[in-house]
Design a protein around this motif. Structure first.
Motif, short mmCIF file in Angstrom:
data_model
loop_
_atom_site.label_atom_id
_atom_site.label_comp_id
_atom_site.label_asym_id
_atom_site.label_seq_id
_atom_site.Cartn_x
_atom_site.Cartn_y
_atom_site.Cartn_z
N LYS A 37 0.88 -1.16 0.00
CA LYS A 37 0.00 0.00 0.00
C LYS A 37 0.92 1.22 0.00
CE LYS A 37 -3.54 2.39 2.68
NZ LYS A 37 -4.31 2.40 3.93
N ILE A 38 0.96 1.95 -1.15
CA ILE A 38 1.89 3.06 -1.33
C ILE A 38 1.09 4.35 -1.46
CG2 ILE A 38 3.77 3.97 -2.74
CD1 ILE A 38 4.21 1.12 -3.77
N GLN A 39 1.49 5.37 -0.69
CA GLN A 39 0.81 6.66 -0.73
C GLN A 39 1.84 7.78 -0.73
OE1 GLN A 39 -1.65 5.87 2.88
NE2 GLN A 39 -3.30 6.77 1.64
N LEU A 40 1.45 8.91 -1.32
CA LEU A 40 2.20 10.15 -1.21
C LEU A 40 1.49 11.04 -0.22
CD1 LEU A 40 3.12 10.91 -4.94
CD2 LEU A 40 4.67 10.20 -3.12
N VAL A 41 2.17 11.47 0.84
CA VAL A 41 1.53 12.27 1.88
C VAL A 41 2.38 13.48 2.19
CG1 VAL A 41 0.43 10.22 2.90
CG2 VAL A 41 2.66 10.99 3.74
N GLU A 42 1.75 14.49 2.78
CA GLU A 42 2.48 15.67 3.24
C GLU A 42 3.10 15.38 4.60
OE1 GLU A 42 -0.29 18.84 3.27
OE2 GLU A 42 -0.51 18.92 1.08
N ARG A 43 4.06 16.23 4.98
CA ARG A 43 4.74 16.04 6.25
C ARG A 43 3.75 16.09 7.42
NH1 ARG A 43 9.77 16.48 8.84
NH2 ARG A 43 10.86 16.58 6.85
N SER A 44 2.75 16.97 7.28
CA SER A 44 1.79 17.12 8.38
C SER A 44 1.00 15.82 8.62
CB SER A 44 0.82 18.26 8.07
OG SER A 44 0.11 17.99 6.86
N PHE A 45 0.95 14.95 7.63
CA PHE A 45 0.23 13.69 7.78
C PHE A 45 0.97 12.72 8.70
CE2 PHE A 45 -0.74 9.35 6.37
CZ PHE A 45 -2.13 9.36 6.38
N LEU A 46 2.33 12.93 8.81
CA LEU A 46 3.16 12.02 9.58
C LEU A 46 3.11 12.37 11.06
CD1 LEU A 46 6.28 12.02 7.21
CD2 LEU A 46 4.33 10.41 7.23
N SER A 47 3.34 11.36 11.88
CA SER A 47 3.36 11.58 13.32
C SER A 47 4.65 12.33 13.70
CB SER A 47 3.29 10.26 14.07
OG SER A 47 4.48 9.50 13.84
N THR A 48 4.68 12.88 14.89
CA THR A 48 5.87 13.62 15.37
C THR A 48 7.09 12.71 15.42
OG1 THR A 48 4.41 14.99 16.72
CG2 THR A 48 6.75 15.02 17.27
N ALA A 49 6.88 11.45 15.85
CA ALA A 49 7.99 10.51 15.95
C ALA A 49 8.55 10.19 14.56
CB ALA A 49 7.53 9.23 16.64
N GLN A 50 7.64 10.05 13.58
CA GLN A 50 8.11 9.76 12.22
C GLN A 50 8.90 10.95 11.66
OE1 GLN A 50 4.26 8.75 10.52
NE2 GLN A 50 4.89 6.58 10.29
N GLN A 51 8.42 12.15 11.91
CA GLN A 51 9.14 13.33 11.42
C GLN A 51 10.51 13.44 12.06
OE1 GLN A 51 6.89 17.00 11.25
NE2 GLN A 51 4.93 15.88 11.18
N ALA A 52 10.61 13.15 13.35
CA ALA A 52 11.91 13.22 14.04
C ALA A 52 12.88 12.19 13.48
CB ALA A 52 11.71 13.01 15.54
N GLU A 53 12.36 10.98 13.21
CA GLU A 53 13.22 9.93 12.68
C GLU A 53 13.65 10.26 11.25
OE1 GLU A 53 13.34 5.04 12.30
OE2 GLU A 53 11.50 6.04 12.97
N LEU A 54 12.78 10.90 10.47
CA LEU A 54 13.15 11.32 9.12
C LEU A 54 14.27 12.36 9.16
CD1 LEU A 54 9.65 11.59 7.38
CD2 LEU A 54 11.55 10.14 6.64
N ASN A 55 14.19 13.23 10.13
CA ASN A 55 15.24 14.26 10.25
C ASN A 55 16.59 13.64 10.59
OD1 ASN A 55 13.41 16.27 9.70
ND2 ASN A 55 12.91 16.64 11.86
N ARG A 56 16.56 12.53 11.35
CA ARG A 56 17.82 11.88 11.75
C ARG A 56 18.35 10.94 10.67
NH1 ARG A 56 14.93 11.10 16.55
NH2 ARG A 56 14.68 8.89 16.00
#
Length: 390
Positions: A37-56
């Protein structure tokens, strides 16, 4: 993880070479071919933990449990060609969960169905038995009864059906007895009327004709009295058990009745006494009829005195009507409460009535869940005791 990287490597060039309108179609083709299941989403769609891990790490890997305890791993990567992020979730995990859920739901429905069947089957069986009994009763088989040891609420329904059957049987029996007795009672005055009418047709002497007409008048009056008492008894036989009760004052009621009845036999004294608070709830017209019948009986058979005593306790009111006539023998005390029964059938109707007076009072007592009893009194006469619940 390696499979996700491979899919990502194939997906990125196509996304970079396409315009935004074509991206949903490209994502759909990858879902079919690679089981994600593949989707294109905006950053706001992601959880805070996912955004932090993406930054790292420039990626995010999330592990979660499905509602059925299965571990599902989701992947998130930034798309180099757009400002959106690509999310991956294996379709196999989702579909297996859905299949497991459907299987569990089907199993649950079947289990509930089997349980309901085993619980409901006895109720259905007993209900069908009662339906058959009701059909038999409707066809006239009043001897049919339904077993009452059933689960609730069928036990109450069975009791109601049996009670209704017994009531119908009793009413039919009473009707047959009443019709048979009434036909005999009606036959005598009607026969006398026909006989007197036949004689009157042939009579030429005015005095004799007048005498025959007087006889016919007396027979007509007796017939009218019989019809009145018969209709009264029939009314109390078939009256609904739901009475229109009101507060009754025996003192006030007896005052009115005694004032009305004294002139019918002025040489006989009528007195009454109410001891304490004896007011009660009942159907006034029927209670009045009962008292009139009892006092009239006392006037008919008493020699010089009729006295009424009313007492009560917290549960009942007791109305005792006594006379100084002859006592009713014990062997007749139950019989005289039946319609058209007279101890001495050789007596004239003028003296003994039609045997409906006490029968009517007995019916009125039953309607009020009370009772009627006959006993001797201290001066050799009869006392009739009417007990009415408050």
């Amino acid at each position: 993880m390696s499979a996700v990287k491979a899919v990502h490597g194939l997906l990125q060039p196509q996304l970079c070479e396409s315009n935004p309108d074509e991206m949903p179609e490209i994502l759909a083709s990858f879902k079919v071919n690679y089981g994600y299941k593949i989707q294109l989403v905006e950053r706001s769609f992601l959880s805070t933990a996912q955004q932090a891990e993406l930054n790292r790490n420039d990626r995010s890997i999330t592990t979660q449990l499905s509602p059925f305890g299965k571990r599902i791993v989701s992947f998130v990567y930034p798309s180099r060609c757009t400002n959106l992020f690509v999310t991956y979730k294996p379709l196999a995990d989702i579909s297996s969960d859905a299949l497991y859920f459907v299987f569990l739901l089907v199993f649950l429905v079947l289990g509930i169905g089997v349980a309901v069947f085993f619980v409901a089957w006895p109720m259905i069986k007993h209900t069908n038995t009662m339906v058959r009994a009701a059909h038999a009763i409707a066809k006239g088989d009043l001897g049919r009864e339904v077993a009452e040891d059933l689960p609730q609420p069928l036990d109450r329904l069975a009791v109601s059906i049996n009670r209704a059957t017994r009531t119908i049987t009793r009413l039919i029996t009473e009707q047959e007895l009443l019709t048979s007795s009434a036909s005999h009672e009606f036959r005598t005055p009607i026969t006398r009327l026909f006989l007197a009418l036949d004689i009157a047709k042939k009579e030429r002497n005015p005095q004799q004709l007048h005498a025959q007409l007087c006889e016919m008048e007396r027979d007509t009056e007796q017939l009218e009295q019989l019809v009145t008492e018969f209709m009264a008894y029939s009314k109390f036989c078939y009256q609904s058990a739901e009475l229109k009760r009101s507060l009754i004052s025996p003192y006030t009621l007896l005052q009115e009745i005694c004032l009305r009845l004294r002139p019918l036999k002025p040489e006989l004294k009528i007195s009454f006494d109410c001891v304490g608070n004896v007011d009660f709830y009942g159907e006034k017209k029927s209670i009045e009829r009962a008292l009139v019948n009892l006092i009239s009986n006392g006037q008919k058979y008493g020699k010089s005195l009729v006295w009424i005593t009313v007492t009560g306790d917290e549960n009942n009111v007791y109305i005792m009507v006594s006379d100084d006539g002859s006592a009713i023998p014990k062997e007749y005390r139950e019989k005289v409460l039946q319609p058209f029964y007279r101890m001495d059938n050789t007596q004239s109707s003028e003296t003994s009535g039609y045997g409906l007076g006490l029968a009517i009072v007995n019916k009125i007592a039953s309607m009020h869940a009370g009772r009627l009893a006959i006993k001797d009194n201290d001066i050799g006469g009869t006392t009739v005791k009417l007990t009415i619940p408050r």
